[in-house]
Design a protein around this motif. Structure first.
Motif, short mmCIF file in Angstrom:
data_model
loop_
_atom_site.label_atom_id
_atom_site.label_comp_id
_atom_site.label_asym_id
_atom_site.label_seq_id
_atom_site.Cartn_x
_atom_site.Cartn_y
_atom_site.Cartn_z
N ASP A 1 0.81 -1.21 0.00
CA ASP A 1 0.00 0.00 0.00
C ASP A 1 0.85 1.26 0.00
OD1 ASP A 1 -2.21 -1.52 -0.07
OD2 ASP A 1 -2.65 -1.38 2.07
N GLU A 2 2.01 1.16 0.63
CA GLU A 2 2.90 2.30 0.68
C GLU A 2 3.44 2.61 -0.72
OE1 GLU A 2 6.39 1.68 3.09
OE2 GLU A 2 6.60 3.81 3.50
N THR B 1 0.67 3.96 -2.99
CA THR B 1 0.39 5.38 -2.75
C THR B 1 1.47 6.27 -3.34
OG1 THR B 1 -0.71 4.73 -0.73
CG2 THR B 1 -0.16 7.05 -0.93
N ARG B 2 2.72 5.85 -3.15
CA ARG B 2 3.84 6.62 -3.68
C ARG B 2 3.75 6.76 -5.20
NH1 ARG B 2 9.05 4.24 -0.99
NH2 ARG B 2 8.43 4.97 1.06
N TYR C 1 -6.16 15.08 -3.24
CA TYR C 1 -6.56 13.67 -3.35
C TYR C 1 -7.68 13.47 -4.37
CZ TYR C 1 -3.13 12.58 0.09
OH TYR C 1 -1.92 12.41 0.71
N ASN D 1 -5.32 6.66 -9.76
CA ASN D 1 -5.17 5.57 -8.79
C ASN D 1 -5.77 4.25 -9.24
OD1 ASN D 1 -7.88 5.88 -8.56
ND2 ASN D 1 -7.92 6.01 -6.32
N SER E 1 -10.96 7.09 -3.73
CA SER E 1 -9.84 7.78 -3.08
C SER E 1 -10.26 8.37 -1.76
CB SER E 1 -9.37 8.94 -3.95
OG SER E 1 -8.41 8.49 -4.82
N LEU F 1 -5.52 11.22 2.56
CA LEU F 1 -4.65 10.44 3.45
C LEU F 1 -4.14 11.37 4.54
CD1 LEU F 1 -2.66 8.34 0.83
CD2 LEU F 1 -4.71 7.69 2.12
N GLN G 1 -0.17 9.85 5.03
CA GLN G 1 0.19 8.48 5.39
C GLN G 1 -0.68 7.49 4.63
OE1 GLN G 1 2.81 7.67 7.66
NE2 GLN G 1 3.14 9.83 7.17
N TYR G 2 -0.01 6.54 3.97
CA TYR G 2 -0.73 5.59 3.13
C TYR G 2 -1.74 4.75 3.91
CZ TYR G 2 2.14 1.88 5.12
OH TYR G 2 2.71 1.01 5.99
N ASP G 3 -1.44 4.56 5.21
CA ASP G 3 -2.29 3.66 5.99
C ASP G 3 -3.27 4.43 6.87
OD1 ASP G 3 -0.32 4.70 7.56
OD2 ASP G 3 0.31 2.80 8.47
N PRO H 1 -6.31 6.43 5.82
CA PRO H 1 -7.29 7.07 4.95
C PRO H 1 -8.28 7.89 5.76
CG PRO H 1 -7.72 4.72 5.13
CD PRO H 1 -6.42 4.97 5.84
#
Lengths: 1188, 485
Positions: free
Chosen positions: A309-310, A313-314, A351, A358, A843, A846, A850-852, A854
């Motif tokens: 997930d990281e 997202t990047r 976002y 995405n 979407s 974040l 932070q990817y984790d 939402p």
């Protein structure tokens, strides 16, 4: 707007150039603010507020102090009273002597200069007009005075000249024609003109000569190869993934697409749309899909240990930021973690934009392969044609193979019946009508069809019999019985009773063959007894080799009694009434008279009934894993569980500190497609084991297919390896397994690149019994079987058991076509493209980026401060492209024309071509920028027309001579009172050197090429397992192609390029710096290809035919002139001529004394050649040669 | 023929009578040679106005970078209680749901692997150091050991990019390029920022490096690190091509300078003068770089400091000696990237080799600098991109174990210019898992390095893409004052 007198402040803005804190220094020199009129809010006040105040009083709600916003009219109005200094708190705070009240606070380290405070004061005094940031307002066509011609170059010149003159600059005269042609050729094609082109231009006396020259350059193929390069920097195109392993990425079709589109003069709005959303166009063609690869140009990783997930997202952030930089000229990335501090981009805006990028139908991790999905093949025209042909043939063949085939189906029925108890196979004894002994020994045929020697046999002999054979039956097995009688119960005719059948061959003739004999292959053979010593197995009797040391030795001396052998003959079938077989038994052993005494032959229509005691038994499959691996390639060489060792069902294996055990997986049966366990987003390995218990050494065929790679081990030895990820082709691969007598450990190591992992396998051997579950199926009456079972059974029969020639012919054809197709496909290039998920991902904002974490969900939307989406635009990238191309969009055209300006003039009107936001530098000529933006849009985004307009201006064609006073007033030449002059880009430098040397090859593109570079550069940084860890230079014409085709490894870009400020292509680069370093000097003097170019250039000078015509005394001067004209497009001055002459004579004298040294420079060890080589290098290193 | 009498004086005869290393008159005409040496140090050129912000403690720095992440609990962070925890699960209270790499996140258990190495007290403050580092152990009075470094990145590429450039994503300027941009150079005959990538003795499968780690990102590329290579040209394209000797090169450059001088006079572009100067500097580099790498003038007792491998080009020992020679010549920043520290398994097989590579040379470098009186104004930094886990990755036995990536704590040390010796800063819990005292973020480390070089990290900015870019980014950070002298 142009009538307003220019004041000193504007001057300093454009003249000071690079500064660490532009806003501060821009203004610190302005002394005479009192005398000037109202400052322009947008250009002069807002930047101060942005740089010094917005961080705490700007768009970011989280960090906003005192609930005060200075980026909005409402906020500003609360602290500013128009015309009233005493009622404007803003002013009293910035002027405060009290450290607690002073703004910006001292600890902020961004104090205002007194000139800046003065400006604010002046602005308030003069009315405190507030405007939106300049680049967020739609561009307006400026009002030009009536005397200004409306054609674009004249309007541009008007806007330039006005400003330059009022700055006290004198406009330079036009450059001479030689300078012009070199300048414009380099700017439009990246190559200097040839001497012939210079001459042609000089002698063209028509008033349109310059325009004609431009038209020629614009229509040259070299145009796209040069102009495309800027785009490739901007979009970060490269040939590797960029992160961790930095493996090869096959993406060059995108590069070629860019060049082609530019050469085709694709309008910029279309250029933009295809790249952003080519895949979304209705029935997108290949070229449009290639263009959509734009969205895949971000760096990616396949690093083991990555958190999916990281990385996901990047990647999306990278794409979103690229979109912002490339099309909007905005630094959207600031809003990843918080609302943008300077521009009105909230996190929600960010976002919302993010959500357009995405929903890739593919994984975030690149699996370290060259074409992580989605990717498409990009065949050449010929390849495409061939692939199409092959595919059509394959479809036809596969259709035929899946269809009922009368003969094959009846053979299947016979096979089924034979398997089901009670139905006897059809057996026919062969009744020979002729018998021959090669040695001429008398032989007889008995009533039962058996034949024997009736006289003493010769030492070696070959027996041939001919027998009629019934038509209409697919005979599958030839049964040979070596008979004994009471008097002599040993089968062999030798003194010890032994025999060796060196070879048996079978031929057929029938009505169709009209008496011609056709060889029938034997695919398998079994014997009830064969000698273990030496090469005496039954296999030796049908290996198509007749020799005296091998053959089926029956062991007649070891054991009395008869012998039996069964031979599998898949193609024995006769047509018509006159079918006959001819069978030869060769007894050519070195052991004399080792013949079979009496033989009887019969054929049957079933697979050979291998004696039970000879059957191979299979254990159920055991499996262990999945074992994760950091990259799939590493798995092939690595040891998992007991892969090459003895199998112990209760053994426990440790992998990454987890215990793994064998699991019996009776469900993993043959033939059917089996799904193996995998690990999400990781490469992994499964190990499978099966015991094969063989009563004797024998060969079996393993039919196999996986969609990853695999390694097969038998009894500790690797017997097969397939190292590529591939599409599952069930049972397509065939491996021969040499089983030893007794237990055989068979391991399948299945290497999965990314899920799913599927496997099919089956064995082909008459000695392997049909699987048990099949017998159960066969016991179900045919009409009661389900369709699925029917198909499954048909497939199984056809793939594993069927030996019918009609079927085998299809199999052979299919295999042949498939092999050819695979070879062809492997040679076809691929390119990454975008493919949208059927259902887009939702979407979320974040939290803190932070990817984790939402936060609230957000819809797809464009930033609120910019114009709204056009009505009816789809909520996807296509809509986004339509939005960008809207007439009133304030950014798209401005950002694009500014980059073209930068390309031609060296610096953009907005110097920060990557940032048009609050913190970017305001345009040097705002009206001009607006004019150009409107002009570009109203002329349908026509790029060639636009560039032509720029190079047609007086500003462009001026001499670049700079006087001391001009240097003082405008060191950076932002006013363009003189022609721009700067060092050429890396690519242009290299291409120019190769070009003038006559080395540059004209090549349209294709896979990137590797000109030589010093050893060890890749190795010094590369991951040892990377496929770009060692650099191998290309050879032949590949090393002399234009630099735009050079292979770009992101973690170690080509040094010839990076030394001259080329970017690494890891992130978007809108402009390159232009540095001047000793390393560049070293490169230009000493790099292999520059040295080669100097050598070739020298040889050109020395062999130029046009010089030979000069009288001897003038040749030297002519040569020097030729060299200058070739490199610099002009003849040398007298001073230069004599400088070069003196260098030449010094060098000739020096080299003449040193033949060894000379030989290293000149192939012919000629001091003159050596000296000219140095001379050529000198000219290539001239400041004038490396500058435009 | 020439306007300038100095140019006219350069006759053919002069060409042949001059030594091959002489500097052409033409070159002299357009530049003032500013050769400097350790003795003549105050001639910094090319730095930013206003820098340094304060009196620097260190004029130059040498960064020994251990790429792959050395195992702190086997080297610097002694955890005696772990002996009782052998093969016992790491308590959840310690792990606290910490995210793991996907290489171990699937592990059923996280058994503690105590270090098998003996630690002993060293120096006046009794710092515990592993037996793997016998030479560095004797230096504890000279170094500030930081046991409480941490980062957020848990994989190599982002983590090493983070610590070297201040951001996990590519595109930013590296520490060395910032220093070179801000402070300029003290010797124009050598680049201000040099990089070396020595060989290593651990596992062959080493993590990659990336040019971006010494790249200039958004800064002009002249600030990027220049690799000093051990094979081929020490600096790319340093050697003249075959058949071009220094005499020919000098003669060629003389003509080139005169011709360029003509262009400068005609067009008046200051860049032309700069170009003449760059060619002259290139010529000087052709002498100064080989001279730099030629260690034949080093006395045996100095060579011995660095250990047996010092004379083998490309070894860590050799590059350490090179680093000292560069420091001596005024190179602002030297970074050595030693690879092979990514020890997921088989640490006892691998780690001693890696330690042997770096232990004596690192200590030797400190001694050598000190003996020359240079340690006072040369900063030396040693460390990697993150730490390793106390729990075992892969098979655990009494004699073998592996460790996964661990961002929450790791150890580094600093020594020299402005750093207080004999200090241990920060503390981790008994598992070397969490920091319990004085955490130091990678940003803090970079801020501290800048501080020692005379730079206020907060004020050291470069405008790019609308932001005042800083090496230390936009988030809070601080100079670790506690370890300063």
């Amino acid at each position: 707007m142009l009538n307003r007198p220019q004041h000193v402040a504007v001057m300093t803005l454009v003249t000071l150039g690079i500064t660490v804190l532009p806003a501060l220094t821009q203004w610190s020199v302005a002394e005479n603010v009192e005398q000037i009129d109202a400052p322009d809010f947008s250009r002069e006040i807002r930047p101060i507020l942005s740089d010094h105040c917005f961080a705490c009083h700007g768009p970011d709600e989280q960090t906003r102090e005192a609930d005060l916003r200075l980026d909005t009219a409402a906020g500003l109005s609360s602290v500013v009273t128009s015309g009233d200094l005493s009622k404007s708190e803003l002013l009293s705070r910035v002027n405060s002597k009290d450290a607690d009240l002073l703004m910006p606070p001292p600890e902020f380290h961004k104090p205002l200069a007194s000139a800046q405070r003065k400006l604010i004061e002046l602005w308030i005094k003069s009315g405190a007009k507030i405007e939106q940031h300049w680049s967020f307002r739609p561009p307006l066509q400026p009002d030009l005075p009536p005397h200004v011609s409306k054609d674009s170059p004249a309007s541009i010149d008007y806007l330039i000249n006005q400003r330059a003159k009022s700055a006290g600059l004198e406009l330079n005269p036009k450059a001479d024609r030689r300078t012009l042609i070199r300048r414009v050729s380099l700017d439009l094609t990246g190559l200097p003109p040839t001497r012939e082109q210079v001459t042609a231009f000089l002698s063209d006396e028509s008033p349109n000569a310059y325009e004609h020259l431009i038209d020629r350059l614009l229509s040259s193929e070299e145009f796209g190869r040069h102009v495309g390069r800027y785009w490739l920097d901007l979009v970060r195109y490269a040939d590797t993934h960029g992160l961790h392993l930095d493996n090869y990425r096959e993406m060059w079709p995108y590069r070629d697409w860019v060049i082609q589109a530019i050469n085709d003069n694709m309008p910029f709005d279309e250029f933009m749309t295809l790249q952003l959303a080519g895949d979304l166009l209705p029935e997108a063609n290949q070229s449009q899909k290639i263009a959509s690869g734009f969205n895949r140009l971000n760096v990616t990783t396949g690093e083991g240990g990555s958190i999916y997930d990281e990385v996901f997202t990047r990647n999306v952030i990278d794409r979103t930021d690229a979109f912002g930089t490339i099309f909007l000229g905005l630094t959207t990335g600031c809003a990843v973690c918080h609302d943008h501090k300077f521009d009105p981009i909230s996190m929600e805006d960010y976002y919302s934009l993010f959500s357009y990028f995405n929903s890739l139908d593919g994984r975030a991790l690149d699996a370290n392969v060259k074409n992580p999905a989605p990717a498409i093949p990009v065949p050449t025209k010929e390849q495409k044609q061939q692939v199409g042909d092959f595919e059509e043939t394959l479809i036809d063949l596969r259709n035929s193979m899946a269809m009922p085939i009368r003969t094959v189906d009846s053979a299947q029925r016979a096979w089924e019946q034979a398997l089901v108890k009670g139905i006897a196979p059809r057996i026919e004894r062969l009744m020979p009508t002729r018998i021959d002994s090669e040695a001429g020994t008398k032989m007889t045929i008995r009533e039962d069809g058996s034949f024997e020697f009736t006289a003493s046999p010769a030492a070696k002999d070959t027996t041939t019999i001919v027998a009629p054979i019934k038509s209409g039956t697919q005979w599958q097995t030839l049964h040979l019985e070596a008979l004994v009688d009471e008097a002599n119960n040993r089968v062999g005719s030798s003194t010890n009773g032994n025999a060796v059948l060196s070879e048996i061959s079978v031929e057929i003739t029938d009505d169709l063959l009209e008496g011609q004999w056709l060889k029938v292959p034997i695919t398998h053979g079994f014997a009830d007894f064969e000698q273990k010593d030496g090469s005496f197995s039954i296999r030796q009797a049908f290996d198509s080799k007749v020799n005296d040391s091998t053959g089926w030795a029956v062991g007649g001396h070891q054991k009395p009694g008869g012998r039996s052998a069964w031979f599998v003959i898949p193609a024995l079938m006769a047509e018509g009434e006159n079918g006959k077989v001819r069978i030869r038994l060769h007894y050519q052993s070195k052991f004399a008279t080792h013949h079979l005494r009496r033989v009887r032959l019969s054929v049957s229509d079933t697979s050979p009934s291998v004696p039970v005691e000879q059957r191979i038994t299979l254990s159920p499959i055991s499996a262990t894993g999945p074992f994760t691996v950091e990259n799939a390639i590493a798995a092939y060489g690595r040891k998992y569980a007991s892969q090459q060792g003895e199998f112990k069902s209760d053994e426990v294996f440790n992998h990454e500190d987890r215990p793994y055990r064998w699991q019996e997986r009776a469900d993993l049966t043959e033939v059917q497609i089996q799904n193996l366990p995998t690990v999400q987003d990781r490469s992994s390995v499964m190990l499978l084991h099966q015991h094969l218990s063989a009563p004797k050494a024998t060969k079996v065929t393993l039919l196999f297919g996986t969609d990853g790679g695999h390694v097969i081990y038998l009894n500790g030895k690797q017997v097969a390896i397939s190292k590529e990820p591939q599409e599952l082709n069930p049972l397509a691969l065939e491996y021969e397994l040499d089983l030893k007598q007794g237990d055989n450990d068979l391991y399948f190591k299945v290497v999965n690149y990314s899920p799913p992992s599927r496997l099919t396998f089956a064995f082909r051997s008459p000695a392997i019994d049909t699987p048990r579950q099949l017998n159960q199926l066969l016991n179900v009456a045919e009409q009661e079987r389900s369709e699925q079972d029917r198909v499954s059974l048909m497939n199984f029969y056809r793939k594993v058991y069927c030996l019918h020639p009609d079927w085998l012919a299809l199999v052979d054809q299919e295999k042949g076509v498939r092999k050819a197709l695979k070879k062809l496909n492997d040679s076809v290039s691929t390119t990454l493209v975008w493919k949208e998920l059927a259902k887009p991902r939702q979407s979320h904002v974040l939290v803190r980026g932070q990817y984790d974490q939402p936060g609230q969900p957000v819809p797809r939307a464009t930033p609120a401060f910019l114009p709204a989406m056009p009505a009816n635009a789809p909520a996807n990238r296509l809509g986004l492209a339509q939005w960008l191309a809207m007439e009133n969009h304030p950014l798209t055209a401005r950002v694009a024309v500014n980059r073209y300006w930068q390309q031609i003039f060296g610096v953009g009107l907005v110097k920060t071509s990557e940032d048009f936001g609050s913190q970017g530098e305001p345009p040097s000529h705002p009206e001009l920028l607006d004019f150009l933006a409107v002009d570009f849009q109203t002329h349908d985004w026509d790029v060639k027309r636009f560039l032509k307009t720029l190079v047609m201006t007086d500003a462009y064609t001026r001499s670049s001579k700079v006087s001391p006073s001009a240097q003082k007033i405008d060191p950076e030449n932002r006013m363009l009172a003189r022609g721009s002059r700067h060092r050429l880009d890396a690519e242009v430098l290299r291409d120019q050197a190769l070009f003038v040397a006559g080395l540059l090859t004209d090549h349209p593109g294709g896979p990137s090429v590797k000109p030589p570079q010093p050893d060890g550069l890749w190795k010094a940084v590369g991951y040892s397992g990377s496929n770009t860890v060692s650099f191998k230079p290309d050879n032949g014409d590949k090393v002399h192609r234009r630099s735009v085709f050079t292979f770009w490894k992101r973690t170690s870009p080509p040094p010839q390029m990076s030394t001259f400020d080329a970017p690494s292509r890891e992130s978007c680069t809108a402009r390159r710096e232009r540095t001047n370093t000793p390393l560049q000097a070293l490169l230009l003097m000493n790099e292999t290809q520059y040295v080669e170019s100097a050598q070739k250039l020298a040889m050109r000078v020395l062999s130029a035919a046009e010089i030979e015509s000069h009288p001897e005394a003038e040749r030297l001067a002519a040569r020097i002139g030729w060299l200058y004209e070739t490199v610099l497009s002009r003849p040398p001055s007298k001073t230069e001529q004599s400088e070069i002459q003196s260098l030449l004579s010094d060098l000739i004298a020096y080299y003449s004394d040193q033949p060894d040294l000379t030989a290293k420079v000149s192939k012919n060890a000629d001091p003159t050649e050596a000296a000219w080589t140095i001379l050529a290098s000198t000219v290539l290193n001239l400041d004038e040669a490396v500058s435009k | 023929m020439h306007n300038d009498p100095r140019l006219a004086a350069l006759t053919r005869r002069a060409f042949f009578s001059r030594t091959s290393c002489g500097i052409g008159a033409a070159a002299l005409a357009s530049l003032q040679s500013d050769e400097s040496s350790a003795a003549n140090r105050d001639l910094s050129t090319g730095g930013l106005a206003g820098l340094p912000h304060h009196q620097p403690k260190a004029r130059r720095a040498i960064y020994l970078f251990m790429s792959g992440a050395p195992s702190q609990m086997d080297m610097w962070d002694h955890k005696p209680k772990m002996a009782d925890w052998y093969d016992k699960d790491l308590p959840d209270s310690i792990r606290q749901g910490q995210r793991l790499t996907t290489m171990t996140s699937g592990q059923a258990r996280f058994p503690v692997a105590p270090s098998i190495y003996k630690f002993a007290r060293h120096g006046s403050n009794g710092t515990m150091v592993s037996e793997l580092l016998p030479h560095m152990a004797k230096k504890t009075d000279q170094i500030a050991l930081v046991r409480s470094m941490y980062t957020e990145a848990i994989n190599h590429d982002p983590a090493i990019t983070y610590i070297c450039t201040g951001d996990q994503l590519p595109g930013k300027a590296s520490l060395g390029s910032w220093l070179s941009y801000g402070l300029g150079t003290e010797n124009e005959n050598l680049p201000a920022f040099m990089v070396m990538t020595p060989t290593w003795s651990g596992r062959k499968q080493a993590q990659a490096l990336y040019n971006r780690l010494w790249g200039s990102g958004f800064l002009p590329s002249k600030y990027q690190g220049v690799a000093l290579r051990s094979k081929g040209d020490q600096v790319l394209y340093l050697s003249n091509p075959d058949g071009v000797d220094p005499t020919v090169r000098r003669r060629m450059l003389d003509s080139l300078a005169r011709l360029n001088q003509g262009t400068a006079e005609q067009l008046g572009d200051p860049e032309t003068h700069a170009r003449i100067a760059q060619y002259e500097m290139a010529f000087r580099m052709q002498t100064s770089v080989p001279e730099l790498s030629d260690i034949s003038d080093e006395p045996q007792h100095v060579l011995d400091l660095y250990g047996p491998q010092v004379s083998t080009p490309g070894t860590f020992a050799n590059t350490c000696l090179m680093a000292r020679r560069m420091a001596e010549r005024g190179v602002r920043f030297t970074q050595i990237f030693h690879r092979g520290w990514d020890q997921h398994g088989g640490i006892p097989k691998d780690l001693p080799n890696q330690c042997r590579d770096v232990d004596q040379p690192s200590a030797g470098l400190l001694t050598d600098l000190r003996q020359r009186g240079m340690l006072d104004d040369t900063l030396v930094v040693w460390g990697g991109e993150f730490g390793r886990t106390i729990y075992c990755q892969g098979p655990l036995s009494k004699t073998s174990y592996g460790r996964d990536h661990h961002p929450k704590c790791f150890s580094i040390w600093m020594a020299g210019g402005g750093v207080q010796g004999g200090v241990v800063h920060g503390e981790t819990d008994e598992f070397s898992y969490n920091i319990v005292k004085d955490p130091v973020h990678v940003r803090d480390l970079n801020a501290t390095i800048l501080h020692l070089m005379g730079i206020d990290h907060d004020r050291f900015r470069y405008p790019f893409k609308g932001l005042d870019q800083r090496l230390t980014g936009v988030e809070e950070c601080r100079v670790v004052k506690e370890i300063l002298s």
